[in-house]
Write an enzyme that holds these catalytic residues in place. Structure first.
Site, PDB file in Angstrom:
ATOM      1  N   VAL A 161       8.879   8.622   0.073  1.00 16.82           N
ATOM      2  CA  VAL A 161       8.989   9.534  -1.071  1.00 16.82           C
ATOM      3  C   VAL A 161       9.780  10.785  -0.701  1.00 16.82           C
ATOM      4  CG1 VAL A 161       6.916   8.684  -2.207  1.00 16.82           C
ATOM      5  CG2 VAL A 161       6.729  10.531  -0.532  1.00 16.82           C
ATOM      6  N   ASP A 192      11.809   2.951  -8.688  1.00 15.88           N
ATOM      7  CA  ASP A 192      10.354   3.006  -8.548  1.00 15.88           C
ATOM      8  C   ASP A 192       9.997   4.065  -7.509  1.00 15.88           C
ATOM      9  OD1 ASP A 192       7.667   2.573  -8.510  1.00 15.88           O
ATOM     10  OD2 ASP A 192       7.745   0.489  -7.878  1.00 15.88           O
ATOM     11  N   TRP A 193      10.135   5.317  -7.904  1.00 14.83           N
ATOM     12  CA  TRP A 193       9.805   6.466  -7.051  1.00 14.83           C
ATOM     13  C   TRP A 193       8.351   6.825  -7.327  1.00 14.83           C
ATOM     14  CZ3 TRP A 193      12.812  11.796  -7.483  1.00 14.83           C
ATOM     15  CH2 TRP A 193      12.226  12.731  -6.624  1.00 14.83           C
ATOM     16  N   GLU A 194       7.474   6.554  -6.343  1.00 17.35           N
ATOM     17  CA  GLU A 194       6.033   6.782  -6.523  1.00 17.35           C
ATOM     18  C   GLU A 194       5.538   7.887  -5.582  1.00 17.35           C
ATOM     19  OE1 GLU A 194       3.636   3.205  -6.439  1.00 17.35           O
ATOM     20  OE2 GLU A 194       5.256   2.016  -7.297  1.00 17.35           O
ATOM     21  N   PHE A 195       5.428   9.083  -6.093  1.00 21.87           N
ATOM     22  CA  PHE A 195       5.818   9.612  -7.390  1.00 21.87           C
ATOM     23  C   PHE A 195       6.379  11.012  -7.154  1.00 21.87           C
ATOM     24  CE2 PHE A 195       2.191   6.851  -8.371  1.00 21.87           C
ATOM     25  CZ  PHE A 195       2.727   6.038  -9.353  1.00 21.87           C
TER      26      PHE A 195
END
Length: 375
Positions: free
Chosen positions: A104, A139-142
């Site tokens: 991330v 899909d960058w969590e988060f």
């Protein structure tokens, strides 16, 4: 919690599947994420059940900021779309970038600077075109700070501009741009003190749709049982309905939203086997890998002697327990309710996480198909 009375549950299903006479020309989404693994190859996907299939996951390099493609990955990417379209020519494929195990901090760095954003964006377009995909998914969590959310909005805007420019220059249809996002528009369960909100204006303008991850709301990481993807929760805001409503209240266009459905359950070990309802004290995870069981494994568990299966009306969810083990999950019945609920909200469609976790005859994946057809 009360056990679900069959007549009440049928009423709930009927209520949620009511459709209006208003129609739309926007195509409905019936998506599926496929996580690269040898036990369930792309050829095993029943493509007739889905409109869009995501290859998960690619990662950016932490030095070049371009997508890192190994020789083995390139081989799979090369055959992915042709394999699926040989079965269903209309199926659309996208590469998904990131995932829950991604860095991330790297995504935050990439999004923070115009130059790194451009390098990353151009790489995603090049990879998608090289390997015959129809779109890209982030899909960058988060993102967890206001600055990260603001930079995400800039990333989407510049991504859209680059996609449009590439399509104009090559006379090809523009790539799709989608993103997997938190179950609510505000990242309110984070450890940060500030309320962090997704860049809804940029999403509405630049993203084709967002895949709302309406699952993993509860799990064995907590000290009590709970529905992993309960439609309702009378005691808190941690529910699928709250999350979807929050996105709409935040200004997100319903046709930009796709609801997530999980093809797996979460498991707990009860502290006291005699206390086994929703909210029962637990001491950790139950059976399965890291407290997770594929739906077909849940059915195997339920077929064991002494297992009790309970439908809960307050959360519109299902769970089962035996001895000290407790499993929360969705089945075809609760999925039908959720798909009807999404249709009542005029959402764009639904997606499943993930391929290979349903039964061999796709018991859950087939359930939503006829209900979703009027999106």
């Amino acid at each position: 919690m009360a056990n679900l009375n069959l007549l009440n549950f049928i009423f709930l299903v009927t209520l949620m599947t009511i459709t209006t006479t208003t129609t739309t020309c926007i195509a409905s989404i019936k998506g599926l994420y496929w996580l690269e693994q040898p036990l369930f190859p792309p050829s095993a996907i029943n493509t007739s059940l889905f409109t869009h299939v995501y290859y998960a996951f690619l990662q950016p390099n932490n030095v070049t900021y371009q997508l890192h493609i190994t020789n083995a990955t390139a081989t799979t990417l090369t055959t992915f779309t042709p394999t699926l379209q040989a079965k269903t020519p209309s199926v659309t494929t996208l590469i998904s970038i990131g995932g829950s195990n991604s860095d991330v901090t790297l995504f935050s760095l990439i999004a923070s600077n115009f130059t790194t954003r451009a390098i990353f964006i151009n790489s995603t377009i090049n990879v998608a075109r090289t390997f015959g995909f129809h779109g890209v998914d982030l899909d960058w969590e988060f993102p967890q700070t206001p600055d990260e959310m603001n930079n995400l909005g800039l990333l989407f805007a510049e991504w859209r501009a680059a996609i449009s420019a590439e399509a104009s220059a090559t006379c090809r249809p523009p790539l799709l741009l989608t993103a997997a996002v938190y179950f609510a528009v505000d990242f309110f369960l984070s450890d940060t003190t500030s309320l962090t909100t997704y860049p809804v204006d940029s999403i509405n303008k630049n993203v084709d749709w967002v895949n709302v991850m309406s699952y993993d709301l509860h799990g064995p990481w907590s000290n009590h049982t709970g529905p992993p993807s309960g439609l309702f929760d009378p005691k808190s805001n941690i529910s699928v309905s709250y999350g979807l409503y929050s996105w709409i209240r935040g200004g997100t266009l319903p046709q930009k939203m796709v609801m997530g459905l999980a093809l797996y359950g979460r498991t707990w070990q009860l502290r006291d086997p005699s206390v086994h309802g929703i909210g029962a004290p637990s001491v950790g995870s139950g059976p399965g890998l890291d407290g997770a069981m594929a739906f077909f494994q849940v059915l195997d568990f339920n077929n064991e002697t002494g297992v009790k299966v309970v439908y809960d009306v307050d959360t519109a969810s299902v769970y089962s327990y035996s001895g000290s083990y407790w499993v929360g999950y969705d089945d075809p019945f609760t999925v039908a309710v959720k798909v009807g609920f999404a249709q009542a909200l005029s959402l764009r469609g639904y997606f499943f996480w993930a391929a290979g976790l349903d039964t061999i005859d796709w018991k859950i994946s087939t359930k939503g198909k006829p209900i979703i057809s009027n999106f």
